[in-house]
Design a protein around this motif. Sequence first.
Motif, PDB file in Angstrom:
ATOM      1  N   UNK A 406       0.830  -1.207   0.000  1.00  0.00           N
ATOM      2  CA  UNK A 406       0.000   0.000   0.000  1.00  0.00           C
ATOM      3  C   UNK A 406       0.861   1.252   0.000  1.00  0.00           C
ATOM      4  N   UNK A 407       1.938   1.219   0.796  1.00  0.00           N
ATOM      5  CA  UNK A 407       2.847   2.358   0.835  1.00  0.00           C
ATOM      6  C   UNK A 407       3.534   2.561  -0.509  1.00  0.00           C
ATOM      7  N   UNK A 408       3.942   1.451  -1.151  1.00  0.00           N
ATOM      8  CA  UNK A 408       4.607   1.557  -2.447  1.00  0.00           C
ATOM      9  C   UNK A 408       3.678   2.135  -3.501  1.00  0.00           C
ATOM     10  N   UNK A 409       2.432   1.674  -3.496  1.00  0.00           N
ATOM     11  CA  UNK A 409       1.476   2.165  -4.480  1.00  0.00           C
ATOM     12  C   UNK A 409       1.159   3.635  -4.236  1.00  0.00           C
ATOM     13  N   UNK A 410       1.060   4.024  -2.963  1.00  0.00           N
ATOM     14  CA  UNK A 410       0.709   5.408  -2.649  1.00  0.00           C
ATOM     15  C   UNK A 410       1.797   6.379  -3.087  1.00  0.00           C
ATOM     16  N   UNK A 411       3.047   5.910  -3.135  1.00  0.00           N
ATOM     17  CA  UNK A 411       4.107   6.794  -3.589  1.00  0.00           C
ATOM     18  C   UNK A 411       4.420   6.587  -5.073  1.00  0.00           C
ATOM     19  N   UNK A 412       3.561   5.826  -5.758  1.00  0.00           N
ATOM     20  CA  UNK A 412       3.637   5.756  -7.208  1.00  0.00           C
ATOM     21  C   UNK A 412       4.274   4.518  -7.772  1.00  0.00           C
ATOM     22  N   UNK A 413       4.840   3.617  -6.957  1.00  0.00           N
ATOM     23  CA  UNK A 413       5.458   2.410  -7.492  1.00  0.00           C
ATOM     24  C   UNK A 413       4.382   1.396  -7.835  1.00  0.00           C
ATOM     25  N   UNK A 414       4.756   0.423  -8.662  1.00  0.00           N
ATOM     26  CA  UNK A 414       3.822  -0.618  -9.098  1.00  0.00           C
ATOM     27  C   UNK A 414       2.628   0.044  -9.788  1.00  0.00           C
ATOM     28  N   UNK A 415       2.911   0.682 -10.942  1.00  0.00           N
ATOM     29  CA  UNK A 415       1.935   1.541 -11.611  1.00  0.00           C
ATOM     30  C   UNK A 415       0.647   0.804 -11.922  1.00  0.00           C
ATOM     31  N   UNK A 416       0.742  -0.466 -12.294  1.00  0.00           N
ATOM     32  CA  UNK A 416      -0.458  -1.218 -12.673  1.00  0.00           C
ATOM     33  C   UNK A 416      -0.985  -2.055 -11.522  1.00  0.00           C
ATOM     34  N   UNK A 417      -0.617  -1.690 -10.294  1.00  0.00           N
ATOM     35  CA  UNK A 417      -0.858  -2.578  -9.166  1.00  0.00           C
ATOM     36  C   UNK A 417      -2.273  -2.813  -8.764  1.00  0.00           C
ATOM     37  N   UNK A 418      -3.009  -1.824  -8.279  1.00  0.00           N
ATOM     38  CA  UNK A 418      -4.293  -2.082  -7.652  1.00  0.00           C
ATOM     39  C   UNK A 418      -5.338  -1.101  -8.114  1.00  0.00           C
ATOM     40  N   UNK A 419      -6.559  -1.500  -7.947  1.00  0.00           N
ATOM     41  CA  UNK A 419      -7.664  -0.614  -8.287  1.00  0.00           C
ATOM     42  C   UNK A 419      -7.768   0.510  -7.273  1.00  0.00           C
ATOM     43  N   UNK A 420      -7.626   0.216  -5.996  1.00  0.00           N
ATOM     44  CA  UNK A 420      -7.510   1.222  -4.949  1.00  0.00           C
ATOM     45  C   UNK A 420      -6.838   0.585  -3.746  1.00  0.00           C
ATOM     46  N   UNK A 421      -6.652   1.343  -2.717  1.00  0.00           N
ATOM     47  CA  UNK A 421      -5.874   0.847  -1.596  1.00  0.00           C
ATOM     48  C   UNK A 421      -6.586  -0.228  -0.796  1.00  0.00           C
ATOM     49  N   UNK A 422      -7.884  -0.324  -0.892  1.00  0.00           N
ATOM     50  CA  UNK A 422      -8.635  -1.282  -0.086  1.00  0.00           C
ATOM     51  C   UNK A 422      -8.963  -2.551  -0.857  1.00  0.00           C
ATOM     52  N   UNK A 423      -8.969  -2.455  -2.160  1.00  0.00           N
ATOM     53  CA  UNK A 423      -9.376  -3.614  -2.960  1.00  0.00           C
ATOM     54  C   UNK A 423      -8.193  -4.516  -3.239  1.00  0.00           C
ATOM     55  N   UNK A 424      -8.485  -5.618  -3.857  1.00  0.00           N
ATOM     56  CA  UNK A 424      -7.430  -6.539  -4.263  1.00  0.00           C
ATOM     57  C   UNK A 424      -6.789  -6.034  -5.543  1.00  0.00           C
ATOM     58  N   UNK A 425      -5.834  -6.808  -6.062  1.00  0.00           N
ATOM     59  CA  UNK A 425      -5.090  -6.373  -7.226  1.00  0.00           C
ATOM     60  C   UNK A 425      -5.763  -6.826  -8.509  1.00  0.00           C
ATOM     61  N   UNK A 426      -5.602  -6.000  -9.528  1.00  0.00           N
ATOM     62  CA  UNK A 426      -6.145  -6.353 -10.822  1.00  0.00           C
ATOM     63  C   UNK A 426      -5.309  -7.465 -11.438  1.00  0.00           C
ATOM     64  N   UNK A 427      -5.995  -8.381 -12.101  1.00  0.00           N
ATOM     65  CA  UNK A 427      -5.268  -9.427 -12.805  1.00  0.00           C
ATOM     66  C   UNK A 427      -4.599  -8.872 -14.045  1.00  0.00           C
ATOM     67  N   UNK A 428      -5.298  -7.999 -14.759  1.00  0.00           N
ATOM     68  CA  UNK A 428      -4.761  -7.371 -15.966  1.00  0.00           C
ATOM     69  C   UNK A 428      -4.897  -5.858 -15.839  1.00  0.00           C
ATOM     70  N   UNK A 429      -3.934  -5.154 -16.425  1.00  0.00           N
ATOM     71  CA  UNK A 429      -3.915  -3.695 -16.289  1.00  0.00           C
ATOM     72  C   UNK A 429      -4.963  -3.013 -17.150  1.00  0.00           C
ATOM     73  N   UNK A 430      -5.358  -3.655 -18.260  1.00  0.00           N
ATOM     74  CA  UNK A 430      -6.255  -3.005 -19.222  1.00  0.00           C
ATOM     75  C   UNK A 430      -7.431  -3.907 -19.570  1.00  0.00           C
ATOM     76  N   UNK A 431      -8.519  -3.315 -20.064  1.00  0.00           N
ATOM     77  CA  UNK A 431      -9.660  -4.127 -20.493  1.00  0.00           C
ATOM     78  C   UNK A 431      -9.356  -4.900 -21.768  1.00  0.00           C
ATOM     79  N   UNK A 432     -10.240  -5.824 -22.065  1.00  0.00           N
ATOM     80  CA  UNK A 432     -10.073  -6.744 -23.186  1.00  0.00           C
ATOM     81  C   UNK A 432      -9.877  -6.018 -24.518  1.00  0.00           C
ATOM     82  N   UNK A 433     -10.716  -5.019 -24.794  1.00  0.00           N
ATOM     83  CA  UNK A 433     -10.667  -4.354 -26.099  1.00  0.00           C
ATOM     84  C   UNK A 433      -9.396  -3.530 -26.258  1.00  0.00           C
ATOM     85  N   UNK A 434      -8.919  -2.946 -25.186  1.00  0.00           N
ATOM     86  CA  UNK A 434      -7.665  -2.192 -25.268  1.00  0.00           C
ATOM     87  C   UNK A 434      -6.508  -3.118 -25.612  1.00  0.00           C
TER      88      UNK A 434
END
Length: 740
Positions: A406-434
């Motif tokens: 959470x600290x790493x994400x809040x300072x900008x690391x792991x750019x594709x990491x999480x949807x927000x600080x409380x939720x789990x991590x995204x499996x993929x950074x982008x939607x299917x069509x992108x």
Amino acid sequence: MSGLLGKLSPVRQVNGDGLPLFYNIHRSVELQRCQRDTARVSVTLAELLMSVEDEGNDHSRALDVAVASNFWASNPSSCVPSSSPFVLSFRDLSYSVKIQKKFKLPFSCCGNSPFDGNDMEMNTKVLLNGISGEAREGEMMAVLGASGSGKSTLIDALANRIAKESLRGAITLNGEVLESSLHKVISAYVMQDDLLFPMLTVEETLMFSAEFRLPSSLSKKKKKARVQALIDQLGLRNAAKTVIGDEGHRGVSGGERRRVSIGTDIIHDPIILFLDEPTSGLDSTSAYMVVKVLQRIAQSGSIVIMSIHQPSYRILGLLDKLIFLSRGNTVYSGSPTHLPRFFSEFGHPIPENENKPEFALDLIRELEDSPEGTKTLVEFHKQWRAKQTSSQSRRNTNVSLRDAITSSISRGKLVSGATNLKSSFQTFANPFWTEMLVIGKRSILNSSRQPELFGIRLGAVLVTGIILATIFWKLDNSPRGIQERLGFFAFAMSTTFYTCAEAIPVFLQERYIFMRETAYNAYRRSSYVLAHTIISIPALIILSAAFAATTFWAVGLAGGSEGFFFFFFTILTAFWAGSSFVTFLSGVVSHVMIGFTVVVAILAYFLLFSGFFISRDRIPPYWIWFHYLSLVKYPYEGVLQNEFEDPTTCFVRGIQMFDNSPLGKFPAAAKITLLKSMSGVLGINVTAETCVTRGIDILKQKGITEISKWSCLWITVALGFVFRVLFYFTLLIGSKNKRR
């Protein structure tokens, strides 16, 4: 950002390792930064991106990011953290594989049976045996050893590339077991081989990686800024516009290729970076620059773990921890500075002017060749490590894994990491069509720079069409015309399938790039399959139109414009089904020559059972199933029905029925006399102009009565989709990229 940049003087410099530094920065700024934030070694590139605004000049924004990133990366000593937020620990890692014994020869000079029980036993080879250690944020750990010592196996184990049921031991991050889904998000793995698209430039390669790995919520301008910052961090500014290149195209150097490979995997600023021999095949200068780049990545807040064959003295000075392996056992683990004392206490002091890693590796090889092997060194290392652990206060992190991430994400690391600080991590950074759009754009761009590949295929289709058109020029409606039409259709349909064999190398060349990218969820496999399916269609339309236009009117086929369009669509669906089938096989077969052999053989079987050489009602019952599986059957029957469906067209008249028999050589008068005799016997008036065979009769003779021509067309289309789905499942099952 503006406060920092206000103290920069625009003087371009180059530091000692050849990587660019753009500004001189006052020491006071450095001290202020340390006072504000002593929890980490350096600011992340991703954090700097967060302050890049959407308005303003793109180049200046990218330059600002590059300036700041180079400053913090080049001043690691300015802020020394009191504790590391991330600690990767591994305890008692063990991994073994079973190897089947070779069979004895079927004869023996001693008369023993070649089939005794021992011949079927399995040998167990231990690749890792109780390996332990830990790596902390901001550190670089190197795994050393001779070939076959287990270096790559250990890296694979730590990178989650070995199935959990096969690997024994524990791997934790901040004391918590790493789940596979989280592991993929926070880490990256750089393979030993540089797997890149040869016709893309360095900048384009990194930009496509950014579009895959960075979330869609990040603007295009910020992604470009990230790429420009990474290019400067990797020391690739002078090669940014140069294509990667391959054996046939001049491109970047070997060291630059290696740095681009690293860049594609760190574009999202991972917390953990694994590399399998990143300096392999490079000269000493290039190897040093690569490791220097890795040091900067570690100092930006990452854990870097790599295997390396034989580091130079300069590279050794960049490393924080070493692990020496010998046949799967640890013979040394610790700081490079402790290496001389370790071997001195073992009784083999390192000479003063000797390269320390070379001496250690040579000694390990000598011990491996001795009767006792490295057993004494392994035992001595255990005792030495126990003594070191007891004499040193062990640093522990009290930061939980969740809080650290959470600290790493809040300072900008792991750019594709999480949807927000409380939720789990995204499996993929982008939607299917992108993902589909980016994959399609990359493939088209890479192919457009090799137009000769499609040009050769189009030329082959045109040459084949011209040859067929000149051989079967303006066929007439006669018994011979029937046979010639059947031969033309059979050859035309089989040709469309055989020309699809060129698709075999396409995926085989991309296979390992695909496996590398999907291993850490750069995009979905379904996106890859669908994108390549869509972008292949325009080429198939051009090939089909070229072949149909070249042959239809020249051969004199029936149906007019309506018949032409059906012929064109049948050719198109044949190309579609053929390319889908070949693509599916390329997912199953991993070697180009084997792929060509299999494709040619199976297509030959498809033609054999298509109904041209033997009609359906003459095929033995035990082979009839292959007739219905034949890809050639359906387009072949479709074009035959398109040609012979007109009930008003006569193909054999009374006097012509003798043309394909020995009576064909008799004079016309004799044939007319024979027709009159036949009329009397049959009770039907058969004259020289009486129509004996129409198109429907030909179709019945060939056994083409079950399926309409439109059904044949749609079945061919459906078969193409079936093979695309099968291709997807081969990728899903066959690209796990994990050892068992």
